[in-house]
Each structure stands twice: as structure tokens, then as C-alpha cells.
Design a protein around this motif. Structure first.
Motif, PDB file in Angstrom:
ATOM      1  N   LEU A   3       0.817  -1.213   0.000  1.00  0.00           N
ATOM      2  CA  LEU A   3       0.000   0.000   0.000  1.00  0.00           C
ATOM      3  C   LEU A   3       0.852   1.265   0.000  1.00  0.00           C
ATOM      4  N   THR A   4       1.951   1.254   0.736  1.00  0.00           N
ATOM      5  CA  THR A   4       2.797   2.450   0.808  1.00  0.00           C
ATOM      6  C   THR A   4       3.496   2.750  -0.519  1.00  0.00           C
ATOM      7  N   GLN A   5       3.593   1.769  -1.394  1.00  0.00           N
ATOM      8  CA  GLN A   5       4.254   1.943  -2.693  1.00  0.00           C
ATOM      9  C   GLN A   5       3.285   2.211  -3.841  1.00  0.00           C
ATOM     10  N   ALA A   6       1.991   2.051  -3.604  1.00  0.00           N
ATOM     11  CA  ALA A   6       1.010   2.117  -4.691  1.00  0.00           C
ATOM     12  C   ALA A   6       0.998   3.470  -5.407  1.00  0.00           C
ATOM     13  N   ALA A   7       1.039   4.553  -4.678  1.00  0.00           N
ATOM     14  CA  ALA A   7       1.005   5.877  -5.315  1.00  0.00           C
ATOM     15  C   ALA A   7       2.259   6.121  -6.142  1.00  0.00           C
ATOM     16  N   ALA A   8       3.409   5.740  -5.614  1.00  0.00           N
ATOM     17  CA  ALA A   8       4.663   5.902  -6.366  1.00  0.00           C
ATOM     18  C   ALA A   8       4.656   5.032  -7.622  1.00  0.00           C
ATOM     19  N   LEU A   9       4.151   3.807  -7.502  1.00  0.00           N
ATOM     20  CA  LEU A   9       4.062   2.913  -8.651  1.00  0.00           C
ATOM     21  C   LEU A   9       3.152   3.516  -9.711  1.00  0.00           C
ATOM     22  N   ARG A  10       2.026   4.061  -9.273  1.00  0.00           N
ATOM     23  CA  ARG A  10       1.103   4.706 -10.212  1.00  0.00           C
ATOM     24  C   ARG A  10       1.792   5.848 -10.944  1.00  0.00           C
ATOM     25  N   GLY A  11       2.538   6.665 -10.227  1.00  0.00           N
ATOM     26  CA  GLY A  11       3.269   7.764 -10.854  1.00  0.00           C
ATOM     27  C   GLY A  11       4.302   7.278 -11.857  1.00  0.00           C
ATOM     28  N   ASP A  12       5.050   6.253 -11.488  1.00  0.00           N
ATOM     29  CA  ASP A  12       6.047   5.678 -12.393  1.00  0.00           C
ATOM     30  C   ASP A  12       5.385   5.158 -13.670  1.00  0.00           C
ATOM     31  N   LEU A  13       4.306   4.414 -13.508  1.00  0.00           N
ATOM     32  CA  LEU A  13       3.645   3.820 -14.662  1.00  0.00           C
ATOM     33  C   LEU A  13       2.987   4.864 -15.544  1.00  0.00           C
ATOM     34  N   THR A  14       2.452   5.903 -14.938  1.00  0.00           N
ATOM     35  CA  THR A  14       1.865   6.988 -15.720  1.00  0.00           C
ATOM     36  C   THR A  14       2.923   7.616 -16.616  1.00  0.00           C
ATOM     37  N   GLY A  15       4.112   7.830 -16.074  1.00  0.00           N
ATOM     38  CA  GLY A  15       5.213   8.371 -16.871  1.00  0.00           C
ATOM     39  C   GLY A  15       5.652   7.421 -17.966  1.00  0.00           C
ATOM     40  N   LEU A  16       5.725   6.151 -17.652  1.00  0.00           N
ATOM     41  CA  LEU A  16       6.138   5.162 -18.648  1.00  0.00           C
ATOM     42  C   LEU A  16       5.116   5.014 -19.769  1.00  0.00           C
ATOM     43  N   LEU A  17       3.836   5.111 -19.427  1.00  0.00           N
ATOM     44  CA  LEU A  17       2.792   4.956 -20.444  1.00  0.00           C
ATOM     45  C   LEU A  17       2.890   6.037 -21.516  1.00  0.00           C
ATOM     46  N   GLY A  18       3.427   7.172 -21.172  1.00  0.00           N
ATOM     47  CA  GLY A  18       3.570   8.240 -22.145  1.00  0.00           C
ATOM     48  C   GLY A  18       4.851   8.162 -22.951  1.00  0.00           C
ATOM     49  N   SER A  19       5.698   7.181 -22.655  1.00  0.00           N
ATOM     50  CA  SER A  19       7.015   7.139 -23.296  1.00  0.00           C
ATOM     51  C   SER A  19       7.170   6.050 -24.352  1.00  0.00           C
ATOM     52  N   GLY A  20       6.110   5.361 -24.680  1.00  0.00           N
ATOM     53  CA  GLY A  20       6.204   4.294 -25.686  1.00  0.00           C
ATOM     54  C   GLY A  20       6.039   2.937 -25.050  1.00  0.00           C
ATOM     55  N   VAL A  21       6.963   2.038 -25.344  1.00  0.00           N
ATOM     56  CA  VAL A  21       6.903   0.672 -24.840  1.00  0.00           C
ATOM     57  C   VAL A  21       7.060   0.655 -23.329  1.00  0.00           C
ATOM     58  N   VAL A  22       6.179  -0.060 -22.641  1.00  0.00           N
ATOM     59  CA  VAL A  22       6.275  -0.229 -21.191  1.00  0.00           C
ATOM     60  C   VAL A  22       6.844  -1.617 -20.936  1.00  0.00           C
ATOM     61  N   LEU A  23       8.027  -1.660 -20.338  1.00  0.00           N
ATOM     62  CA  LEU A  23       8.707  -2.913 -20.041  1.00  0.00           C
ATOM     63  C   LEU A  23       9.072  -2.913 -18.565  1.00  0.00           C
ATOM     64  N   LEU A  24       8.485  -3.837 -17.819  1.00  0.00           N
ATOM     65  CA  LEU A  24       8.671  -3.911 -16.371  1.00  0.00           C
ATOM     66  C   LEU A  24       9.406  -5.194 -16.014  1.00  0.00           C
ATOM     67  N   ASP A  25      10.421  -5.080 -15.178  1.00  0.00           N
ATOM     68  CA  ASP A  25      11.159  -6.244 -14.690  1.00  0.00           C
ATOM     69  C   ASP A  25      10.690  -6.528 -13.268  1.00  0.00           C
ATOM     70  N   ALA A  26      10.059  -7.678 -13.070  1.00  0.00           N
ATOM     71  CA  ALA A  26       9.481  -8.027 -11.774  1.00  0.00           C
ATOM     72  C   ALA A  26      10.301  -9.068 -11.021  1.00  0.00           C
ATOM     73  N   ALA A  27      11.570  -9.201 -11.362  1.00  0.00           N
ATOM     74  CA  ALA A  27      12.424 -10.220 -10.748  1.00  0.00           C
ATOM     75  C   ALA A  27      12.627  -9.994  -9.255  1.00  0.00           C
ATOM     76  N   ALA A  28      12.719  -8.753  -8.827  1.00  0.00           N
ATOM     77  CA  ALA A  28      13.037  -8.451  -7.437  1.00  0.00           C
ATOM     78  C   ALA A  28      11.833  -8.503  -6.500  1.00  0.00           C
ATOM     79  N   VAL A  29      10.637  -8.584  -7.049  1.00  0.00           N
ATOM     80  CA  VAL A  29       9.425  -8.515  -6.224  1.00  0.00           C
ATOM     81  C   VAL A  29       9.341  -9.726  -5.298  1.00  0.00           C
ATOM     82  N   GLU A  30       9.341  -9.431  -4.000  1.00  0.00           N
ATOM     83  CA  GLU A  30       9.210 -10.482  -2.978  1.00  0.00           C
ATOM     84  C   GLU A  30       7.859 -10.420  -2.269  1.00  0.00           C
ATOM     85  N   ARG A  31       7.212  -9.259  -2.371  1.00  0.00           N
ATOM     86  CA  ARG A  31       5.911  -9.082  -1.719  1.00  0.00           C
ATOM     87  C   ARG A  31       5.113  -8.068  -2.512  1.00  0.00           C
TER      88      ARG A  31
END
Length: 106
Positions: free
Chosen positions: A28-56
Motif C-alpha cells: 500500500l505504501t508503494q502504490a502511489a509511487a508505482l502509479r506515478g512511475d507507470l503513468t510516466g512510462l505509459l507516455g514514453s512508448g513501450v512499457v517494459l517492467l522487470d518483476a524479478a526483485a518482487v518479494e511481496r
């Protein structure tokens, strides 16, 4: 400049080095920051996310990722999630959203 897309417009496998790395904890504490990051990425073309580090990952961040994926689809913009960790896949499965995310995960 090299393209992060294959001939069909999808991100290429070799482009994972240009991926936006998701953090270890997506709660929950990361949701707003994630939304901001993704909003920026959506405007830049291809969205490529690496989820290797996600533990929770909690529901709010899954919802943010789902909304970003659906927005990308609506805009005919490629989105790809590479190296999805077991924790990432489990969080998606626990919410019954595999059918949405499977088309985005490489």
C-alpha cells in the motif's frame, strides 16, 4: 538509437536491460509511487517492467498494474512484464487475475 521492440511491436527479449525494475516490496505504501512511475512510462512508448526483485506484492499494487496494463491496451501500446518472480505470480493468481496478466508476462 536501438528499438526495444521486435518487428511485431512487442518488446524484444534483449530489451530487458532497458526495463523499469519493480521494487522488492509493492504494498500500500508503494502504490502511489508505482502509479506515478507507470503513468510516466505509459507516455514514453513501450512499457517494459522487470518483476524479478518482487518479494511481496499486495492488492493495491496489483490493481495499479492491472489499470496500467488495461490503459496500455486501450492505447494500443505494448506492455510487457519480464522475469516475474514467484511472489509476483502468486499475488496475481491469488486475486484471480492470471487471465489479464498472462498476456503481458514474458
Amino acid at each position: 538509437m536501438t528499438s526495444a521492440c521486435s518487428d511485431n511491436g512487442a518488446p524484444s527479449a534483449s530489451s530487458s536491460r532497458n526495463a523499469h525494475s519493480l521494487p522488492q516490496t509493492l504494498d500500500l505504501t508503494q502504490a502511489a509511487a508505482l502509479r506515478g512511475d507507470l503513468t510516466g512510462l505509459l507516455g514514453s512508448g513501450v512499457v517494459l517492467l522487470d518483476a524479478a526483485a518482487v518479494e511481496r506484492m499486495s492488492t493495491p499494487c496489483v490493481q495499479v498494474l492491472l489499470a496500467a496494463g488495461l490503459a496500455a491496451e486501450a492505447a494500443s501500446q505494448p506492455i510487457r512484464i519480464v522475469n516475474a518472480s514467484d511472489a509476483f505470480r502468486t499475488a496475481v493468481a491469488d486475486l484471480g487475475l492470471e487471465s489479464h496478466f498472462i498476456k503481458w508476462m514474458a
